[in-house]
Write an enzyme that holds these catalytic residues in place. Sequence first.
Site, PDB file in Angstrom:
ATOM      1  CG  HIS A 109      -2.059  -1.018   1.074  1.00  0.00           C
ATOM      2  ND1 HIS A 109      -2.838  -1.441   2.137  1.00  0.00           N
ATOM      3  CD2 HIS A 109      -2.510  -1.717  -0.005  1.00  0.00           C
ATOM      4  CE1 HIS A 109      -3.714  -2.346   1.718  1.00  0.00           C
ATOM      5  NE2 HIS A 109      -3.539  -2.536   0.420  1.00  0.00           N
ATOM      6  CB  CYS A 136       9.472  16.518  -8.737  1.00  0.00           C
ATOM      7  SG  CYS A 136      10.330  14.994  -9.164  1.00  0.00           S
TER       8      CYS A 136
HETATM    9 ZN    ZN Z   1       9.167  14.596 -11.138  1.00  0.00          ZN
END
Ligand code: ZN
Length: 233
Positions: A109, A136
């Site tokens: 999970h 990111c």
């Molecule tokens: Zn990314």
Amino acid sequence: MTDIRNIVVLTGAGVSAESGIDTFRDAGGLWEQHRVEDVATPEAFERDPELVLRFYDMRREAIQQKHPNAAHEALARLDREWEGGLMIVTQNVDDLHERAGARRVVHMHGTHLNAWCTACDVRSPWTGTLIERPACPDCGERSLRPDVVWFGEMPYRMDEIFAALREADLFVSIGTSGAVYPAAGFVRNANDLGVRTLELNLEPSQGSAWFDESRHGPATQVVPPWVDEILAA
Ligand SMILES: [Zn+2]
């Protein structure tokens, strides 16, 4: 038990409960008046990302304050000392198995301690918050989400898990209610394959009837003696 070589262990919330990690199901499934099902779905994330990110930021922070218990430690010892095949499949999204020292762990999970970039598909270790929509580390897009499998999403690494079950001589389910599929189906799958099955759970579960043997009690009390037993066999 000398005929046992390959073991698949499935762990659930009951293993982490004694470390103080609650599931919200105990509290009627509510978090700040929201049903957990309403903050753990792709639809909820689309509708109200701030709410969902705030919830997961809180959970991510909370688990970092918790510690592995005797059940995690016993399974880590099994991992260190068991020379046969072993896969510890966990439904838990905390890292307490790893912090106890287990290595052969599969997070079906996902995990709170990763962020998943939906722009480049890279997963990055993450201990901080996501609510401010950080970039990111890999591609720079602000497209990070919790790397946790939400209701309606496909659990991770199912092919590997079913492959391990096919090779297994023993399937052990620990601290899981037997209520959530597909994990609840593993025991039936094990039965079909002729794999021996054992349940270690606080109380008889919805799936107890499917197991060859069930032992009941808190995970910290039933898991260490089982590990001693299997390592001594
Ligand atoms: Zn990314």
